[in-house]
Write a protein that holds these residues in place. Structure first.
Motif, PDB file in Angstrom:
ATOM      1  N   LEU A  41      52.545  32.964  37.132  1.00 38.55           N
ATOM      2  CA  LEU A  41      51.738  33.848  36.835  1.00 38.55           C
ATOM      3  C   LEU A  41      50.993  34.511  38.128  1.00 38.55           C
ATOM      4  CD1 LEU A  41      50.957  35.651  34.133  1.00 38.55           C
ATOM      5  CD2 LEU A  41      48.793  33.411  34.828  1.00 38.55           C
ATOM      6  N   GLY A  42      51.179  36.330  38.572  1.00 40.99           N
ATOM      7  CA  GLY A  42      49.777  36.515  39.034  1.00 40.99           C
ATOM      8  C   GLY A  42      49.814  38.001  39.433  1.00 40.99           C
TER       9      GLY A  42
ATOM     10  N   GLN B 216      46.657  47.738  39.583  1.00 40.07           N
ATOM     11  CA  GLN B 216      46.507  46.418  39.051  1.00 40.07           C
ATOM     12  C   GLN B 216      47.414  45.477  38.207  1.00 40.07           C
ATOM     13  OE1 GLN B 216      42.615  46.560  39.565  1.00 40.07           O
ATOM     14  NE2 GLN B 216      43.639  46.869  41.625  1.00 40.07           N
ATOM     15  N   ASN B 217      48.617  45.080  37.961  1.00 42.43           N
ATOM     16  CA  ASN B 217      49.330  44.509  37.451  1.00 42.43           C
ATOM     17  C   ASN B 217      49.395  43.695  37.193  1.00 42.43           C
ATOM     18  OD1 ASN B 217      50.575  46.931  37.101  1.00 42.43           O
ATOM     19  ND2 ASN B 217      52.148  46.692  36.779  1.00 42.43           N
ATOM     20  N   ILE B 218      49.013  42.894  36.007  1.00 37.55           N
ATOM     21  CA  ILE B 218      48.872  41.486  35.072  1.00 37.55           C
ATOM     22  C   ILE B 218      50.881  40.850  35.518  1.00 37.55           C
ATOM     23  CG2 ILE B 218      48.660  39.588  33.845  1.00 37.55           C
ATOM     24  CD1 ILE B 218      46.332  40.571  35.780  1.00 37.55           C
TER      25      ILE B 218
ATOM     26  N   GLY C 156      57.484  40.361  32.705  1.00 34.43           N
ATOM     27  CA  GLY C 156      57.241  41.174  32.068  1.00 34.43           C
ATOM     28  C   GLY C 156      55.835  41.418  33.111  1.00 34.43           C
ATOM     29  N   SER C 157      55.212  42.935  33.415  1.00 39.67           N
ATOM     30  CA  SER C 157      54.163  43.124  34.256  1.00 39.67           C
ATOM     31  C   SER C 157      53.947  44.140  33.807  1.00 39.67           C
ATOM     32  CB  SER C 157      54.767  43.706  35.869  1.00 39.67           C
ATOM     33  OG  SER C 157      53.419  43.814  36.200  1.00 39.67           O
ATOM     34  N   LEU C 158      51.924  44.029  33.729  1.00 42.53           N
ATOM     35  CA  LEU C 158      51.073  45.052  31.904  1.00 42.53           C
ATOM     36  C   LEU C 158      50.231  45.485  33.765  1.00 42.53           C
ATOM     37  CD1 LEU C 158      50.799  45.640  29.670  1.00 42.53           C
ATOM     38  CD2 LEU C 158      49.184  44.184  29.285  1.00 42.53           C
TER      39      LEU C 158
ATOM     40  N   GLY D  19      51.699  41.248  45.804  1.00 44.64           N
ATOM     41  CA  GLY D  19      51.031  41.003  45.099  1.00 44.64           C
ATOM     42  C   GLY D  19      51.296  39.465  45.399  1.00 44.64           C
ATOM     43  N   LEU D  20      49.785  38.610  44.672  1.00 47.38           N
ATOM     44  CA  LEU D  20      49.329  36.403  44.607  1.00 47.38           C
ATOM     45  C   LEU D  20      50.142  36.404  43.660  1.00 47.38           C
ATOM     46  CD1 LEU D  20      46.569  36.522  46.834  1.00 47.38           C
ATOM     47  CD2 LEU D  20      48.933  36.244  47.676  1.00 47.38           C
TER      48      LEU D  20
END
Length: 193
Positions: free
Chosen positions: A29-30, A50-52, A76-78, A184-185
């Motif tokens: 998760l990032g 930004q995306n989660i 998945g990236s939201l 990202g991280l």
């Protein structure tokens, strides 16, 4: 949000809840900064949100030993600001190069809900304004390539710096191919073997 992306994100959530421990290997998760400037910075000021990002990695099946035992993944990236969200699947490799450190590339396929082309005719001032705010992907289907630097905190938890590129590469589509670069991280959780 596009139905395909919603379906893929729902599949990701369902898979996490139903996968058996001997199949599911890791969960990650990032937070990703969308559309950073890497080489071609013409589009880097578009969709700067930004995306989660969430990803599930599965145990590598024996037949993938021929290509260095990658782990299949779903992801998945939201986007937090309503811009481009996406989801897909692929293969993830991990090459340890030092104690607790690994280089982790992956390659996969995603579908997204971003813009394909301007809805306005060429030369229309509204079209110019639209293309200044949106990345034009040219295809609903994209390749996803990532490069990660992973650090194992302990046997269960890890952290990762990740770079991700999305593009159709003139293979999955033609015409516009602005693509997008994200960085990202992430944190990772390894399930018991």
């Amino acid at each position: 949000m596009n139905r395909a992306v919603t379906f893929l994100l729902s599949t990701l959530a369902f898979t996490a809840g139903t996968a058996q421990a001997d199949i599911l290997s890791e969960a990650r998760l990032g937070v990703m900064q969308e559309n950073i400037c890497v080489l071609d910075c013409d589009n880097a000021d578009k969709e700067p949100g930004q995306n989660i990002s969430a990803e599930l990695l599965f145990a590598s099946p024996d037949f993938l030993d021929l290509i260095w035992s990658p782990k299949p993944y779903v992801m998945g990236s939201l986007n937090t600001q309503g811009d481009t969200s996406f989801g897909g699947f692929g293969l993830h490799w991990s090459f340890q190069f030092a104690d607790k450190w690994a280089f982790e590339p992956s390659f996969g396929y995603v579908v997204h809900d971003g813009e394909l082309a301007s809805p306005f005719p060429q030369g229309d001032p509204q079209g110019d304004a639209f293309t200044e705010e949106h990345v034009l992907f040219g295809s609903r289907d994209l390749f996803r390539t990532t490069f990660g630097l992973h650090y194992d905190i302990n046997e269960t938890w890890g952290t990762e710096l990740i770079y991700e590129h999305l593009s159709h590469g003139q293979v999955l589509g033609n015409g516009r191919n602005q693509g997008i670069d994200n960085i990202g991280l992430r944190v990772s959780y390894t399930f018991d073997d």
